[in-house]
Design an enzyme around this catalytic site. Structure first.
Site, PDB file in Angstrom:
ATOM      1  N   HIS A   1      16.203  -8.460  -3.452  1.00 50.06           N
ATOM      2  CA  HIS A   1      16.619  -9.265  -2.308  1.00 50.06           C
ATOM      3  C   HIS A   1      16.348 -10.751  -2.539  1.00 50.06           C
ATOM      4  O   HIS A   1      15.411 -11.328  -2.005  1.00 50.06           O
ATOM      5  CB  HIS A   1      15.928  -8.768  -1.040  1.00 50.06           C
ATOM      6  CG  HIS A   1      16.613  -7.588  -0.439  1.00 50.06           C
ATOM      7  ND1 HIS A   1      15.973  -6.670   0.356  1.00 50.06           N
ATOM      8  CD2 HIS A   1      17.904  -7.175  -0.520  1.00 50.06           C
ATOM      9  CE1 HIS A   1      16.841  -5.744   0.735  1.00 50.06           C
ATOM     10  NE2 HIS A   1      18.015  -6.036   0.214  1.00 50.06           N
TER      11      HIS A   1
ATOM     12  N   GLU B   1      15.769   0.696   0.973  1.00 51.36           N
ATOM     13  CA  GLU B   1      14.731   1.643   0.556  1.00 51.36           C
ATOM     14  C   GLU B   1      14.670   2.814   1.530  1.00 51.36           C
ATOM     15  O   GLU B   1      14.550   3.971   1.126  1.00 51.36           O
ATOM     16  CB  GLU B   1      13.371   0.945   0.481  1.00 51.36           C
ATOM     17  CG  GLU B   1      12.249   1.860   0.004  1.00 51.36           C
ATOM     18  CD  GLU B   1      10.898   1.165  -0.061  1.00 51.36           C
ATOM     19  OE1 GLU B   1       9.869   1.829   0.174  1.00 51.36           O
ATOM     20  OE2 GLU B   1      10.868  -0.054  -0.349  1.00 51.36           O
TER      21      GLU B   1
ATOM     22  N   THR C   1       7.480   0.639   1.225  1.00 48.03           N
ATOM     23  CA  THR C   1       6.492  -0.070   0.399  1.00 48.03           C
ATOM     24  C   THR C   1       6.215  -1.494   0.856  1.00 48.03           C
ATOM     25  O   THR C   1       5.189  -2.071   0.494  1.00 48.03           O
ATOM     26  CB  THR C   1       6.972  -0.131  -1.068  1.00 48.03           C
ATOM     27  OG1 THR C   1       8.241  -0.793  -1.132  1.00 48.03           O
ATOM     28  CG2 THR C   1       7.097   1.263  -1.656  1.00 48.03           C
TER      29      THR C   1
END
Length: 287
Positions: A43, A135, A171
Site C-alpha cells: 500500500h 488481508e 496483522t
C-alpha cells in the site's frame, strides 16, 4: 527546530520480500509478460507507479472483485500481493493455467494456516480486522464460517453455538483497539483461545509513537490506503500526542508549522526511506 526520528522506519520484512519478487519478475525474461499486480502489491501509490513504469499492470477496479478482474487475463504472470488472497483465487489461477508469483507475507500465511487448523478441529473462529482490507478479504475467503469483527460493538451481537472458540486478527491493527476487543471477548467467552497476530513491525512502530518524548507534533509518513500507517496516527492521538499523516513532501509543505519547535517523524511499513528522509531534510531547513 528539534527533530526526533522515531525508529524503526522503512520497509518491513514482508514488504521488502514482496517488492524484491515484483522487481525480479519485471526484470527477468523467464517470467511470462506482462506482469499483472493482483491488487497493490504493497500500500504505497508511489511504489506502485514506479512498478507500472517498469511495465507492471495493476489489476484493481472499484467494485470489482479479484475473481472478476482475473477473468480479463489469459496470459502473462499474476503477482499476488503481500496481503494474500482467498483459496478460490489459487483455484482460478490453476484452472486458467496462469503463471503466478505469491508474495504473501509469512505473517499472513501463518494466520491463514492457524484458522484452517482450528476450523478443521471444529472450533468457532473469530477474525478481527478492517472491513474491505485485502488481508481480511483473503482470510474471510477461507470459509463462510469465520466470524468477522471490525469494531468493539460487534461483540454484543455474537451468538456462538460451538463449545470451542479461536480468536485471531489482522496483522496491522491498533494495539489499543485490539486489546479492548480481546478483553471483551474473553469476558464473554473465558475459555476462548486468543491469538494476537499484530506483527512485530506494526507493534514496535506503534510503541515507539506511544512512548516517545513529548513533542509539539508527530508526523506519520505513509500512504492513505496503508492500514499500519493509519494505526500509527491512532497510536499518537490515543496517547494525547498531536499527530498528522502525510504521504509525501508536498503534503507537508501545505501545513503551517508556525509555533512548532519539537517534531517527531515516523513512517508506515510500506513507506520508502527516500520519502521519509526528504521530509526530515525539509524540516531541518524550517526556521
Amino acid at each position: 527546530m528539534k527533530i526526533n526520528k522515531l525508529l524503526p522506519q522503512g520497509y518491513c520484512g514482508g514488504v521488502k520480500h514482496a517488492l524484491k519478487m515484483a522487481i525480479e519478475a519485471l526484470d527477468n525474461p523467464k517470467y511470462p509478460k506482462p506482469i499483472y499486480l493482483l491488487g497493490a502489491v504493497i500500500h504505497n501509490q508511489q511504489v506502485i507507479q514506479s512498478l507500472e513504469k517498469k511495465g507492471a499492470i495493476l489489476l484493481e477496479e472499484k467494485g470489482k472483485s479479484k475473481k472478476e478482474l482475473l477473468q480479463k487475463v489469459s496470459s502473462g504472470t499474476i503477482l499476488i500481493s503481500a496481503h494474500g488472497v482467498a483459496p478460490e483465487i489459487y483455484n482460478i489461477l490453476q484452472e486458467k493455467k496462469l503463471n503466478f508469483i505469491d508474495t504473501t507475507c509469512p505473517n499472513v500465511t501463518s494466520i491463514q494456516n492457524k484458522i484452517k487448523h482450528y476450523l478443521n478441529k471444529n472450533y468457532a473462529c473469530i477474525y478481527i480486522g478492517t472491513k474491505g482490507h485485502p488481508e481480511c478479504e483473503g482470510i474471510l475467503g477461507i470459509s463462510k464460517n469465520i466470524i468477522f469483527i471490525d469494531k468493539l460493538e460487534d461483540i454484543q451481537n455474537l451468538a456462538i453455538d460451538l463449545p470451542k472458540l479461536y480468536v485471531t486478527n489482522q496483522t496491522t491493527l491498533s494495539l489499543f483497539e485490539t486489546e479492548e476487543i480481546y478483553k471483551s471477548i474473553l469476558k464473554r467467552y473465558p475459555e476462548a483461545i486468543l491469538d494476537n497476530k499484530i506483527c512485530t513491525a506494526t507493534t514496535v512502530r506503534q510503541e515507539a509513537v506511544i512512548h516517545q518524548p513529548k513533542v509539539d507534533l508527530c508526523i506519520v509518513v505513509g500512504d492513505k490506503s496503508s492500514s499500519n500507517t493509519k494505526k500509527l496516527v491512532l497510536a499518537g492521538t490515543s496517547a494525547s500526542i498531536k499527530t498528522i499523516q502525510v504521504e509525501h513532501l508536498e503534503d507537508l509543505k501545505k501545513i503551517d508549522l508556525k509555533g512548532i519547535n519539537h517534531i517527531s517523524v515516523t513512517s508506515g511499513a510500506s513507506t520508502p526511506d527516500e520519502i521519509t528522509n526528504s521530509i526530515i531534510e525539509y524540516l531541518k531547513r524550517v526556521d
